[in-house]
Motif scaffolding. Structure first.
Motif, PDB file in Angstrom:
ATOM      1  N   TYR A  25     -88.407  14.762 -18.235  1.00  0.00           N
ATOM      2  CA  TYR A  25     -88.689  15.440 -16.971  1.00  0.00           C
ATOM      3  C   TYR A  25     -88.634  14.448 -15.807  1.00  0.00           C
ATOM      4  O   TYR A  25     -87.935  14.668 -14.812  1.00  0.00           O
ATOM      5  CB  TYR A  25     -90.072  16.093 -17.043  1.00  0.00           C
ATOM      6  N   TYR A  26     -89.402  13.375 -15.932  1.00  0.00           N
ATOM      7  CA  TYR A  26     -89.484  12.435 -14.816  1.00  0.00           C
ATOM      8  C   TYR A  26     -88.137  11.778 -14.544  1.00  0.00           C
ATOM      9  O   TYR A  26     -87.752  11.594 -13.386  1.00  0.00           O
ATOM     10  CB  TYR A  26     -90.569  11.378 -15.056  1.00  0.00           C
ATOM     11  N   THR A  27     -87.392  11.449 -15.589  1.00  0.00           N
ATOM     12  CA  THR A  27     -86.068  10.858 -15.397  1.00  0.00           C
ATOM     13  C   THR A  27     -85.171  11.808 -14.616  1.00  0.00           C
ATOM     14  O   THR A  27     -84.505  11.403 -13.663  1.00  0.00           O
ATOM     15  CB  THR A  27     -85.432  10.503 -16.754  1.00  0.00           C
ATOM     16  N   GLU A  28     -85.167  13.079 -15.001  1.00  0.00           N
ATOM     17  CA  GLU A  28     -84.299  14.035 -14.322  1.00  0.00           C
ATOM     18  C   GLU A  28     -84.682  14.237 -12.863  1.00  0.00           C
ATOM     19  O   GLU A  28     -83.827  14.159 -11.981  1.00  0.00           O
ATOM     20  CB  GLU A  28     -84.301  15.382 -15.040  1.00  0.00           C
ATOM     21  N   VAL A  29     -85.972  14.500 -12.585  1.00  0.00           N
ATOM     22  CA  VAL A  29     -86.333  14.775 -11.192  1.00  0.00           C
ATOM     23  C   VAL A  29     -86.223  13.523 -10.326  1.00  0.00           C
ATOM     24  O   VAL A  29     -85.852  13.608  -9.153  1.00  0.00           O
ATOM     25  CB  VAL A  29     -87.708  15.454 -11.045  1.00  0.00           C
ATOM     26  N   SER A  30     -86.510  12.370 -10.887  1.00  0.00           N
ATOM     27  CA  SER A  30     -86.379  11.130 -10.131  1.00  0.00           C
ATOM     28  C   SER A  30     -84.910  10.811  -9.853  1.00  0.00           C
ATOM     29  O   SER A  30     -84.537  10.482  -8.723  1.00  0.00           O
ATOM     30  CB  SER A  30     -87.043   9.985 -10.900  1.00  0.00           C
ATOM     31  N   ASP A  31     -84.076  10.927 -10.868  1.00  0.00           N
ATOM     32  CA  ASP A  31     -82.644  10.677 -10.669  1.00  0.00           C
ATOM     33  C   ASP A  31     -82.053  11.645  -9.652  1.00  0.00           C
ATOM     34  O   ASP A  31     -81.249  11.241  -8.804  1.00  0.00           O
ATOM     35  CB  ASP A  31     -81.879  10.793 -11.985  1.00  0.00           C
ATOM     36  N   ARG A  32     -82.456  12.910  -9.701  1.00  0.00           N
ATOM     37  CA  ARG A  32     -81.932  13.875  -8.719  1.00  0.00           C
ATOM     38  C   ARG A  32     -82.303  13.451  -7.310  1.00  0.00           C
ATOM     39  O   ARG A  32     -81.485  13.534  -6.393  1.00  0.00           O
ATOM     40  CB  ARG A  32     -82.460  15.279  -9.019  1.00  0.00           C
ATOM     41  N   TRP A  33     -83.541  13.002  -7.122  1.00  0.00           N
ATOM     42  CA  TRP A  33     -83.980  12.593  -5.787  1.00  0.00           C
ATOM     43  C   TRP A  33     -83.200  11.366  -5.318  1.00  0.00           C
ATOM     44  O   TRP A  33     -82.677  11.346  -4.202  1.00  0.00           O
ATOM     45  CB  TRP A  33     -85.489  12.306  -5.780  1.00  0.00           C
ATOM     46  N   ASP A  43     -84.311   3.223 -10.723  1.00  0.00           N
ATOM     47  CA  ASP A  43     -84.398   1.886 -11.301  1.00  0.00           C
ATOM     48  C   ASP A  43     -85.249   1.971 -12.566  1.00  0.00           C
ATOM     49  O   ASP A  43     -86.349   2.531 -12.534  1.00  0.00           O
ATOM     50  CB  ASP A  43     -85.036   0.942 -10.280  1.00  0.00           C
ATOM     51  N   PRO A  44     -84.783   1.431 -13.698  1.00  0.00           N
ATOM     52  CA  PRO A  44     -85.547   1.539 -14.947  1.00  0.00           C
ATOM     53  C   PRO A  44     -86.971   0.984 -14.854  1.00  0.00           C
ATOM     54  O   PRO A  44     -87.900   1.570 -15.427  1.00  0.00           O
ATOM     55  CB  PRO A  44     -84.708   0.748 -15.956  1.00  0.00           C
ATOM     56  N   ALA A  45     -87.172  -0.099 -14.140  1.00  0.00           N
ATOM     57  CA  ALA A  45     -88.522  -0.662 -14.007  1.00  0.00           C
ATOM     58  C   ALA A  45     -89.429   0.298 -13.231  1.00  0.00           C
ATOM     59  O   ALA A  45     -90.603   0.476 -13.576  1.00  0.00           O
ATOM     60  CB  ALA A  45     -88.474  -2.023 -13.323  1.00  0.00           C
ATOM     61  N   GLU A  46     -88.895   0.933 -12.186  1.00  0.00           N
ATOM     62  CA  GLU A  46     -89.680   1.907 -11.430  1.00  0.00           C
ATOM     63  C   GLU A  46     -90.018   3.102 -12.309  1.00  0.00           C
ATOM     64  O   GLU A  46     -91.149   3.605 -12.281  1.00  0.00           O
ATOM     65  CB  GLU A  46     -88.920   2.376 -10.196  1.00  0.00           C
ATOM     66  N   LEU A  47     -89.057   3.555 -13.087  1.00  0.00           N
ATOM     67  CA  LEU A  47     -89.291   4.672 -13.989  1.00  0.00           C
ATOM     68  C   LEU A  47     -90.455   4.367 -14.930  1.00  0.00           C
ATOM     69  O   LEU A  47     -91.373   5.183 -15.081  1.00  0.00           O
ATOM     70  CB  LEU A  47     -88.026   4.977 -14.787  1.00  0.00           C
ATOM     71  N   GLU A  48     -90.456   3.192 -15.519  1.00  0.00           N
ATOM     72  CA  GLU A  48     -91.529   2.806 -16.444  1.00  0.00           C
ATOM     73  C   GLU A  48     -92.880   2.723 -15.736  1.00  0.00           C
ATOM     74  O   GLU A  48     -93.889   3.165 -16.280  1.00  0.00           O
ATOM     75  CB  GLU A  48     -91.202   1.484 -17.136  1.00  0.00           C
TER      76      GLU A  48
END
Length: 166
Positions: A25-33, A43-48
């Motif tokens: 979920y978070y990967t998808e909504v973050s990547d869309r933004w 950024d992978p570090a931000e995602l984590e």
């Protein structure tokens, strides 16, 4: 041909299934933004950092519930509810994995979340979403949610909805 069915059940927010769905979920909504606003993926570090900062403990009993939808027994999506006060619950993390979309799971998830909110004593559900999540906005409108005034200070929220739970 085997007939596939949906089930929606409570899930501990910190289970491996819940963690995998939260990450998706978070990967998808973050990547869309980021793709919309900055032309790049998260950024992978931000995602984590964000995943670690928002583990979902607010969706745990006694004042919250995390629900997982399974299609043919496989985890397909999630929805969370958290009680804000004695009357109002907030709908969070409504998500279906892309291959599971268009099969009727989203209305089932939201309906189950509404039932969970009622069981917590809520008579109203609120939520927020972004402008680019047009599918979500359409879903909420179809399910009887009405756009309302801002009810939080989430910097990413652009649309706020409410529904009275009968």
């Amino acid at each position: 041909m085997r007939f596939m069915t949906w089930t929606v059940t409570p899930e501990p927010y910190d289970s491996p299934v819940a963690a995998a769905l939260w990450r998706a979920y978070y990967t998808e909504v973050s990547d869309r933004w980021y793709l919309l606003h900055e032309g790049r993926r998260t950024d992978p570090a931000e995602l984590e950092r964000e995943i670690a900062a928002q583990p979902g403990a607010d969706l745990a009993p006694p004042d919250g519930r995390l629900l997982v939808a399974r299609y043919g027994g496989e985890p397909a999506g999630s929805a969370g509810v958290r009680l804000l006060d004695g009357r109002t619950a907030e709908l969070k993390r409504v998500f279906l994995r892309e291959p599971m979309r268009g099969r009727g799971g989203a209305p089932l998830l939201v309906g189950a979340a509404e039932e969970a909110a009622r069981a917590l004593g809520a008579t109203r559900m609120i939520l927020d979403t972004r402008s680019d999540l047009v599918e979500a906005r359409g879903l909420y409108a179809r399910l009887g949610y009405r756009e309302t005034a801002r009810h939080n200070d989430d910097p990413y929220a652009e649309h706020w909805f409410s529904k009275e739970l009968a």
